[in-house]
Design an enzyme around this catalytic site. Structure first.
Site, PDB file in Angstrom:
ATOM      1  N   GLU A 175       0.796  -1.244   0.000  1.00  0.00           N
ATOM      2  CA  GLU A 175       0.000   0.000   0.000  1.00  0.00           C
ATOM      3  C   GLU A 175       0.822   1.285   0.000  1.00  0.00           C
ATOM      4  OE1 GLU A 175      -2.739  -0.456   3.267  1.00  0.00           O
ATOM      5  OE2 GLU A 175      -3.749  -2.152   2.345  1.00  0.00           O
ATOM      6  N   GLU A 279      -6.217 -11.137  -0.580  1.00  0.00           N
ATOM      7  CA  GLU A 279      -7.169 -10.490   0.339  1.00  0.00           C
ATOM      8  C   GLU A 279      -8.591 -10.415  -0.221  1.00  0.00           C
ATOM      9  OE1 GLU A 279      -5.593  -7.060   2.257  1.00  0.00           O
ATOM     10  OE2 GLU A 279      -3.512  -7.668   1.963  1.00  0.00           O
TER      11      GLU A 279
HETATM   12  C1  XIL Z   1      -6.192  -6.276   8.360  1.00  0.00           C
HETATM   13  C2  XIL Z   1      -6.440  -7.477   9.252  1.00  0.00           C
HETATM   14  O1  XIL Z   1      -7.311  -8.362   8.599  1.00  0.00           O
HETATM   15  C3  XIL Z   1      -7.025  -7.015  10.566  1.00  0.00           C
HETATM   16  O2  XIL Z   1      -7.133  -8.109  11.470  1.00  0.00           O
HETATM   17  C4  XIL Z   1      -6.171  -5.920  11.187  1.00  0.00           C
HETATM   18  O3  XIL Z   1      -6.783  -5.435  12.346  1.00  0.00           O
HETATM   19  C5  XIL Z   1      -5.964  -4.795  10.194  1.00  0.00           C
HETATM   20  O4  XIL Z   1      -5.411  -5.302   8.999  1.00  0.00           O
HETATM   21  N1  XIL Z   1      -4.932  -4.482   3.754  1.00  0.00           N
HETATM   22  C6  XIL Z   1      -3.941  -5.339   4.159  1.00  0.00           C
HETATM   23  C7  XIL Z   1      -4.177  -6.240   5.299  1.00  0.00           C
HETATM   24  O5  XIL Z   1      -2.901  -5.436   3.486  1.00  0.00           O
HETATM   25  O6  XIL Z   1      -3.005  -6.488   6.027  1.00  0.00           O
HETATM   26  C8  XIL Z   1      -5.246  -5.712   6.217  1.00  0.00           C
HETATM   27  O7  XIL Z   1      -5.513  -6.703   7.192  1.00  0.00           O
HETATM   28  C9  XIL Z   1      -6.486  -5.340   5.443  1.00  0.00           C
HETATM   29  C10 XIL Z   1      -6.190  -4.275   4.428  1.00  0.00           C
END
Ligand code: XIL
Length: 393
Positions: A175, A279
């Site tokens: 990101e 994700e």
């Molecule tokens: C999220 C997790 O799922 C949560 O448990 C945590 O509190 C916050 O992060 N983008 C990403 C992930 O790359 O690492 C994130 O994961 C969601 C958004």
């Protein structure tokens, strides 16, 4: 009453699906053509997409440590790739300058090895879930550029070094872009300048030359962000720095982005290397603003009017979710020559971060398995086209 019917309908569907899976296994020795066709039909995600792409899940700490007994059978039946949802991020794994907490990540490594699954490291350099001390000089003032880059080096050497040969690929930088494609004004950028990107990939390559190295971000379907990601990765590659692929976080909604928007980015990114859908989860809940993406800092106060399915998902939405998953998997299969992995952000609805983001304490339904790790109609919708094909052969 309506709720009761919905629950009944979904448990019947679940029962039918579970029964048909068991049935296919029990009849493994039967000889009729029909039964053989049923056996040929994969009853797991990883089998269904074998030869196309691996199927991953992000595991939380309890799952990684084997403390969630119900999770293990589903994980081993359906997935052949694992990602650490949180336990390899800087904060959890390296909370203080000289303190590392490897235990949960080591357990995840062991789990992946035990079941012959690939392991994805997430993530080495990110602006979130990174402790303040990383960006400070020890006296409450911002760290100098040299100090910050030195900390990054120590972190990458220690963490990527420990898991060398065990991690299939690393989300090296996560990101780093704004939605308009410009570089995010994170502390990484404001303190260290663009050099932090170059340095992160060079180091990761030096420490674990066999691991694949990725750039990962959300909203990658947006044309401006897509162009920004291409610029970022191409700039590095042109300097001779290895970036093997791009992860498109799939934090998407029921309607948006469109299949065409996702497709354009898959095609564009494939020109630079591997493409991964990372994700993946589909948010079915209404949100206060037209939110998209996954900026974990963009949150809203709890408000009951946005927590609309506390007693179960209505059939109509369940079907919409199933259709949405069918459509996106049809797209992934169309481009299976470009996509190497599809990773879900969680295993079951009970574990999804979308229960707490962008609003804390909601009941969300974004994944293929329900709160009891039972298959949802969306799982069948993803498997069915593959089953049909297997039966036809
Ligand atoms: C999220 C997790 O799922 C949560 O448990 C945590 O509190 C916050 O992060 N983008 C990403 C992930 O790359 O690492 C994130 O994961 C969601 C958004």
């Amino acid at each position: 009453m309506r709720l009761h019917k919905t629950l009944l309908a979904s448990s019947l569907l679940t029962a039918a699906l579970t029964f048909s899976c068991n049935d296919a296994q029990q009849n493994a020795n039967a000889t009729t053509t029909e039964t053989e066709a049923a056996i040929a039909a994969p009853n797991s995600l990883k089998a269904a997409f074998e030869g196309e792409f691996t199927i991953g899940a992000a595991l939380n700490g309890r799952q990684a440590m084997g403390q969630d007994a119900d999770a293990i059978p589903v994980i081993t039946q359906h997935f052949n790739s694992l990602t650490a949802e949180n336990i390899m991020k800087w904060g959890p794994i390296h909370p203080e300058p000289d303190k590392y907490n490897f235990e949960p990540a080591d357990a995840l490594v062991a789990l992946s090895e035990q079941h012959g699954m690939e392991l994805i490291g997430h993530t080495l350099v990110w602006h979130n879930q990174t402790p303040d001390w990383v960006f400070e000089n020890g006296k409450g003032k911002p760290a100098s550029k040299a100090q910050l880059l030195q900390r990054m080096e120590g972190h990458i050497r220690t963490v990527a070094g420990r898991y060398k040969g065990k991690v299939h690929g690393w989300d090296v930088v996560n990101e780093a872009l704004n939605d308009d494609g410009t570089l995010r004004q994170s502390k990484w950028l404001t303190i260290a300048g663009e050099e932090f990107l170059e340095k992160a990939y060079r180091l990761a390559n030096e420490v674990d030359p066999e691991a694949e190295l990725y750039y990962n971000d959300y909203n990658m379907w947006k044309p401006a962000k897509r162009d920004g990601a291409i610029r970022l990765v191409r700039n590095l590659q042109e300097k001779g720095i290895r970036v093997d692929g791009i992860g498109m976080q799939g934090h998407w909604g029921l309607e948006n982005p469109s299949i065409a928007q996702i497709e354009e980015s898959i095609i564009a990114f494939s020109k630079l290397g591997k493409v991964m859908i990372t994700e993946l989860d589909i948010d079915v809940l209404p949100n206060p603003s037209n939110r998209n993406g996954a900026d974990i800092d963009a949150t809203f106060e709890f408000d009951e009017q946005y927590n609309v399915y506390t007693n179960g998902l209505p059939d109509s939405v369940q079907q919409k979710l199933a259709q949405r998953y069918a459509d996106i998997f049809a797209l992934f299969r169309k481009h299976s020559d470009k996509i190497s992995r599809v990773t879900f952000w969680g295993v079951s609805d009970a574990n999804s971060w979308l229960n707490d983001w962008p609003i804390k304490g909601r009941t969300s339904y974004p994944l293929l398995f329900d709160r009891n790790y039972q298959p949802k109609p969306a799982l069948e919708a993803v498997l069915q086209p593959v089953n049909k094909q297997a039966n036809a052969q």
